[in-house]
Design a protein around this motif. Structure first.
Motif, PDB file in Angstrom:
ATOM      1  N   ILE A  37       0.829  -1.168  -0.364  1.00 42.97           N
ATOM      2  CA  ILE A  37      -0.066   0.199  -0.270  1.00 42.97           C
ATOM      3  C   ILE A  37       0.887   1.205   0.074  1.00 42.97           C
ATOM      4  CG2 ILE A  37      -1.255   0.761   1.470  1.00 42.97           C
ATOM      5  CD1 ILE A  37      -2.586  -1.855   2.239  1.00 42.97           C
ATOM      6  N   VAL A  38       1.558   1.126   0.607  1.00 44.67           N
ATOM      7  CA  VAL A  38       2.850   2.560   0.739  1.00 44.67           C
ATOM      8  C   VAL A  38       3.474   2.484  -0.473  1.00 44.67           C
ATOM      9  CG1 VAL A  38       5.180   3.582   1.990  1.00 44.67           C
ATOM     10  CG2 VAL A  38       3.329   2.342   3.435  1.00 44.67           C
ATOM     11  N   GLU A  39       3.628   1.447  -0.808  1.00 42.14           N
ATOM     12  CA  GLU A  39       4.620   1.606  -2.714  1.00 42.14           C
ATOM     13  C   GLU A  39       3.479   2.298  -3.806  1.00 42.14           C
ATOM     14  OE1 GLU A  39       5.652  -2.916  -3.037  1.00 42.14           O
ATOM     15  OE2 GLU A  39       7.781  -2.200  -2.392  1.00 42.14           O
ATOM     16  N   LEU A  40       2.098   1.944  -3.109  1.00 43.01           N
ATOM     17  CA  LEU A  40       1.643   2.209  -4.414  1.00 43.01           C
ATOM     18  C   LEU A  40       0.744   3.327  -4.074  1.00 43.01           C
ATOM     19  CD1 LEU A  40      -1.112  -0.556  -4.315  1.00 43.01           C
ATOM     20  CD2 LEU A  40       0.742   0.210  -6.230  1.00 43.01           C
ATOM     21  N   ARG A  41       0.687   3.750  -2.662  1.00 37.94           N
ATOM     22  CA  ARG A  41       0.204   5.578  -2.420  1.00 37.94           C
ATOM     23  C   ARG A  41       1.295   6.351  -2.838  1.00 37.94           C
ATOM     24  NH1 ARG A  41      -2.023   8.414   1.938  1.00 37.94           N
ATOM     25  NH2 ARG A  41      -2.683   9.946   1.241  1.00 37.94           N
ATOM     26  N   CYS A  42       3.226   5.952  -2.458  1.00 34.84           N
ATOM     27  CA  CYS A  42       4.151   6.808  -2.426  1.00 34.84           C
ATOM     28  C   CYS A  42       4.458   6.931  -3.808  1.00 34.84           C
ATOM     29  CB  CYS A  42       5.198   6.322  -1.717  1.00 34.84           C
ATOM     30  SG  CYS A  42       4.159   6.798   0.212  1.00 34.84           S
ATOM     31  N   PHE A  43       4.088   5.923  -4.853  1.00 29.53           N
ATOM     32  CA  PHE A  43       5.049   5.190  -5.861  1.00 29.53           C
ATOM     33  C   PHE A  43       4.028   5.867  -7.223  1.00 29.53           C
ATOM     34  CE2 PHE A  43       8.316   3.866  -3.134  1.00 29.53           C
ATOM     35  CZ  PHE A  43       9.429   4.808  -2.648  1.00 29.53           C
ATOM     36  N   VAL A  44       3.343   5.311  -7.338  1.00 30.94           N
ATOM     37  CA  VAL A  44       2.434   5.787  -8.361  1.00 30.94           C
ATOM     38  C   VAL A  44       1.106   6.480  -7.694  1.00 30.94           C
ATOM     39  CG1 VAL A  44       0.677   3.996  -9.095  1.00 30.94           C
ATOM     40  CG2 VAL A  44       2.154   2.498  -8.463  1.00 30.94           C
ATOM     41  N   GLY A  45       1.189   6.729  -7.091  1.00 31.42           N
ATOM     42  CA  GLY A  45       0.704   8.312  -6.531  1.00 31.42           C
ATOM     43  C   GLY A  45      -1.022   8.189  -5.837  1.00 31.42           C
ATOM     44  N   LEU A  46      -1.367   6.197  -5.928  1.00 27.91           N
ATOM     45  CA  LEU A  46      -2.954   6.091  -5.446  1.00 27.91           C
ATOM     46  C   LEU A  46      -2.658   6.788  -4.159  1.00 27.91           C
ATOM     47  CD1 LEU A  46      -4.640   3.812  -5.811  1.00 27.91           C
ATOM     48  CD2 LEU A  46      -3.770   2.413  -4.271  1.00 27.91           C
ATOM     49  N   ASP A  47      -4.488   7.213  -4.591  1.00 32.68           N
ATOM     50  CA  ASP A  47      -5.477   7.714  -2.983  1.00 32.68           C
ATOM     51  C   ASP A  47      -6.199   7.094  -2.354  1.00 32.68           C
ATOM     52  OD1 ASP A  47      -7.735   7.978  -4.610  1.00 32.68           O
ATOM     53  OD2 ASP A  47      -7.351   8.893  -5.406  1.00 32.68           O
ATOM     54  N   PRO A  48      -6.064   7.469  -0.945  1.00 28.01           N
ATOM     55  CA  PRO A  48      -7.170   6.450  -0.561  1.00 28.01           C
ATOM     56  C   PRO A  48      -8.204   5.488  -0.925  1.00 28.01           C
ATOM     57  CG  PRO A  48      -5.967   7.980   1.158  1.00 28.01           C
ATOM     58  CD  PRO A  48      -5.699   8.376  -0.539  1.00 28.01           C
ATOM     59  N   ALA A  49      -8.448   6.510  -1.641  1.00 31.81           N
ATOM     60  CA  ALA A  49      -9.882   6.051  -1.884  1.00 31.81           C
ATOM     61  C   ALA A  49     -10.562   4.724  -2.929  1.00 31.81           C
ATOM     62  CB  ALA A  49     -10.780   7.856  -2.507  1.00 31.81           C
ATOM     63  N   ARG A  50      -9.045   4.773  -3.387  1.00 35.77           N
ATOM     64  CA  ARG A  50      -8.875   4.172  -4.295  1.00 35.77           C
ATOM     65  C   ARG A  50      -8.055   2.618  -3.578  1.00 35.77           C
ATOM     66  NH1 ARG A  50      -6.187   6.955  -9.374  1.00 35.77           N
ATOM     67  NH2 ARG A  50      -5.922   4.342  -9.701  1.00 35.77           N
ATOM     68  N   ARG A  51      -7.136   3.149  -2.544  1.00 34.26           N
ATOM     69  CA  ARG A  51      -6.735   1.870  -1.758  1.00 34.26           C
ATOM     70  C   ARG A  51      -7.738   0.304  -1.698  1.00 34.26           C
ATOM     71  NH1 ARG A  51      -5.020   3.685   3.081  1.00 34.26           N
ATOM     72  NH2 ARG A  51      -4.566   5.587   2.815  1.00 34.26           N
ATOM     73  N   THR A  52      -8.319   0.798  -1.559  1.00 35.96           N
ATOM     74  CA  THR A  52      -9.831  -1.038  -1.325  1.00 35.96           C
ATOM     75  C   THR A  52      -9.213  -1.050  -2.831  1.00 35.96           C
ATOM     76  OG1 THR A  52     -10.829  -0.054   0.257  1.00 35.96           O
ATOM     77  CG2 THR A  52     -11.501  -1.889  -1.006  1.00 35.96           C
ATOM     78  N   SER A  53     -10.027  -0.624  -4.414  1.00 37.77           N
ATOM     79  CA  SER A  53      -9.708  -1.635  -4.724  1.00 37.77           C
ATOM     80  C   SER A  53      -8.718  -2.026  -5.379  1.00 37.77           C
ATOM     81  CB  SER A  53     -10.479  -0.734  -6.566  1.00 37.77           C
ATOM     82  OG  SER A  53     -10.271   0.650  -6.543  1.00 37.77           O
ATOM     83  N   ALA A  54      -6.528  -1.115  -5.188  1.00 34.98           N
ATOM     84  CA  ALA A  54      -5.877  -1.894  -5.601  1.00 34.98           C
ATOM     85  C   ALA A  54      -5.757  -3.585  -5.021  1.00 34.98           C
ATOM     86  CB  ALA A  54      -5.260  -0.875  -5.366  1.00 34.98           C
ATOM     87  N   ARG A  55      -6.428  -2.958  -3.981  1.00 34.59           N
ATOM     88  CA  ARG A  55      -6.091  -4.651  -2.696  1.00 34.59           C
ATOM     89  C   ARG A  55      -6.669  -5.587  -3.537  1.00 34.59           C
ATOM     90  NH1 ARG A  55      -7.604  -3.007   3.366  1.00 34.59           N
ATOM     91  NH2 ARG A  55      -6.681  -0.579   3.083  1.00 34.59           N
ATOM     92  N   VAL A  56      -7.511  -5.316  -4.169  1.00 33.55           N
ATOM     93  CA  VAL A  56      -8.967  -6.764  -4.508  1.00 33.55           C
ATOM     94  C   VAL A  56      -7.645  -7.165  -5.983  1.00 33.55           C
ATOM     95  CG1 VAL A  56     -10.486  -7.407  -6.030  1.00 33.55           C
ATOM     96  CG2 VAL A  56     -11.129  -5.860  -3.754  1.00 33.55           C
ATOM     97  N   SER A  57      -7.132  -5.781  -6.057  1.00 34.53           N
ATOM     98  CA  SER A  57      -6.306  -6.795  -7.628  1.00 34.53           C
ATOM     99  C   SER A  57      -4.886  -7.125  -7.226  1.00 34.53           C
ATOM    100  CB  SER A  57      -5.918  -4.713  -8.464  1.00 34.53           C
ATOM    101  OG  SER A  57      -7.673  -4.357  -8.796  1.00 34.53           O
ATOM    102  N   ILE A  58      -4.732  -6.556  -6.183  1.00 34.98           N
ATOM    103  CA  ILE A  58      -4.281  -7.429  -5.706  1.00 34.98           C
ATOM    104  C   ILE A  58      -3.174  -8.792  -5.683  1.00 34.98           C
ATOM    105  CG2 ILE A  58      -1.526  -7.861  -3.922  1.00 34.98           C
ATOM    106  CD1 ILE A  58      -1.800  -4.491  -4.328  1.00 34.98           C
ATOM    107  N   GLU A  59      -4.695  -8.808  -4.705  1.00 34.84           N
ATOM    108  CA  GLU A  59      -4.765 -10.149  -4.334  1.00 34.84           C
ATOM    109  C   GLU A  59      -5.109 -11.315  -4.873  1.00 34.84           C
ATOM    110  OE1 GLU A  59      -7.618  -9.960  -1.161  1.00 34.84           O
ATOM    111  OE2 GLU A  59      -5.771  -9.106   0.238  1.00 34.84           O
ATOM    112  N   ALA A  60      -6.002 -10.716  -6.077  1.00 34.01           N
ATOM    113  CA  ALA A  60      -6.971 -11.115  -7.368  1.00 34.01           C
ATOM    114  C   ALA A  60      -5.802 -12.034  -8.092  1.00 34.01           C
ATOM    115  CB  ALA A  60      -7.590 -11.089  -8.740  1.00 34.01           C
TER     116      ALA A  60
END
Length: 60
Positions: A37-60
């Motif tokens: 999550i930290v990598e996505l937020r810092c290096f990709v610019g993922l905002d907190p609102a999109r974190r949940t959908s990114a977690r789902v993508s990572i787990e899939a």
């Protein structure tokens, strides 16, 4: 291109980047998911609102 032709500034290691990498490695040892999550937020610019959908993508 030989190494002599490279710009020395391009080869310089940023101490902040090295420190961030070390901190992420430590976090990964404790909690790999939080490190992602930290990598996505810092290096990709993922905002907190999109974190949940990114977690789902990572787990899939």
């Amino acid at each position: 291109m030989s190494i002599d032709e490279l710009d020395p500034e391009a080869l310089r290691v940023d101490s902040d980047l090295v420190a961030a990498d070390a901190a992420l490695n430590e976090l990964c040892a404790v909690d790999a998911r939080q490190a992602q999550i930290v990598e996505l937020r810092c290096f990709v610019g993922l905002d907190p609102a999109r974190r949940t959908s990114a977690r789902v993508s990572i787990e899939a």
